[in-house]
Design an enzyme around this catalytic site. Structure first.
Site, PDB file in Angstrom:
ATOM      1  N   GLU A  47       0.829  -1.210   0.000  1.00 58.52           N
ATOM      2  CA  GLU A  47       0.000   0.000   0.000  1.00 58.52           C
ATOM      3  C   GLU A  47       0.866   1.263   0.000  1.00 58.52           C
ATOM      4  O   GLU A  47       1.839   1.351   0.745  1.00 58.52           O
ATOM      5  CB  GLU A  47      -0.891  -0.033   1.250  1.00 58.52           C
ATOM      6  N   LYS A 116      -9.612   2.924  -2.247  1.00 60.24           N
ATOM      7  CA  LYS A 116      -9.856   2.278  -0.961  1.00 60.24           C
ATOM      8  C   LYS A 116     -11.188   2.723  -0.375  1.00 60.24           C
ATOM      9  O   LYS A 116     -11.463   3.915  -0.223  1.00 60.24           O
ATOM     10  CB  LYS A 116      -8.710   2.624   0.004  1.00 60.24           C
ATOM     11  N   CYS A 151      -5.789  -2.916   2.450  1.00 58.73           N
ATOM     12  CA  CYS A 151      -5.532  -2.918   3.889  1.00 58.73           C
ATOM     13  C   CYS A 151      -6.793  -3.064   4.743  1.00 58.73           C
ATOM     14  O   CYS A 151      -7.329  -4.154   4.882  1.00 58.73           O
ATOM     15  CB  CYS A 151      -4.740  -1.657   4.259  1.00 58.73           C
TER      16      CYS A 151
END
Length: 266
Positions: A47, A116, A151
């Site tokens: 990331e 995200k 994540c």
């Protein structure tokens, strides 16, 4: 040509990210690629691989790029040179907002992006970044359906749900600290088991102000069994994944037939 392959070789590079230093991070990735195992199909970077994360909004905005600037150009050059697909995330700008944007870049230059969805509210990420509002992408590459999350998305099984076996491989692109290593490992295994799919947990390496990250990257098959683990001898975590074995498992133990239907509200 997007050829079919039963065995897909996936390699994670757990880069020890140099904070706010794109030049150094690009150099480290390029150097690692010199040792890329032969036959690799997909490389997964961590990331925000080119910058790392900071809670300084002005600095982040200054470093953020559009999809057509240096970071993605660098990735496209590598993907073409090594004939691999490359996934990861970068600090992206779509004015007036900035995003933690995942990418999947193919050797022929085809690109897929995903912003995200779940921003970590215990840090300033949720205050600085804009939340993605698109569903999980599914990329067809060398006969595999591949999806990706970033994540904190890993903690939300409804968001990650592989409905009707819609994807075969889930890439988890992360900066997940060792302080929460137990949760990381077991959530990766849970996503693999419940979706009957291979899961690649690509974590960064090294340390920063948020903690230690080394040794957490791993690859799991559709039963949740580890098939690729990090060692100190090589910069990559590598596994050969089999579509035939996974398809047989899904066919002989068709859990997807009994799953609940639902609708996601955005």
């Amino acid at each position: 040509m997007n050829r079919f392959t039963d065995n897909l070789r996936v390699a994670i590079f757990p880069l020890a990210i140099e904070w706010a230093d794109k030049k150094a991070n690009f150099a480290a990735v390029r150097k690692a690629f010199e040792k890329l195992p032969a036959g690799t199909d997909v490389v997964v970077l961590p990331e925000l691989f080119s910058t790392g994360f900071a809670d300084d909004e002005a600095l982040l905005r200054d470093m953020a790029e559009r999809n057509t600037q240096g970071t993605i150009d660098f990735i496209k050059d590598l993907a073409r040179e090594y004939s691999v697909a490359i996934a990861g995330s970068f600090l992206a700008s779509t004015p007036p907002r900035i995003y933690n944007r995942a990418f999947f870049i193919e050797p022929n230059g085809d690109e897929t992006f995903y912003d995200k969805r779940h921003l970590f509210s215990l840090s300033r990420e949720a205050q600085i970044f804009a939340r993605g509002d698109s569903p999980l992408p599914i990329v067809r590459f060398r006969g595999w359906n591949i999806s990706m999350i970033v994540c904190y998305d890993l903690r939300f099984p409804v968001w990650c749900r592989c409905r009707k076996n819609s994807y075969d491989l889930l890439l988890v692109i992360a900066n997940w600290p060792r302080a929460r290593a137990y949760a990381w490992e077991h959530l990766l295994i849970a996503r693999a088991i419940e979706n009957q799919c291979c899961v690649v947990g690509a974590n960064r390496g090294g340390r920063d102000i948020y903690g230690d990250y080394d040794g957490l990257s791993g690859i799991y098959d559709g039963r949740g069994m580890p098939v690729g683990l990090q060692t100190d001898a090589d910069p990559f975590v590598v596994a050969d994944l089999s579509r035939v074995l996974q398809d047989d498992y899904r066919r002989n133990f068709p859990v997807c037939n009994d799953t609940d239907d639902f609708e996601l509200l955005r």
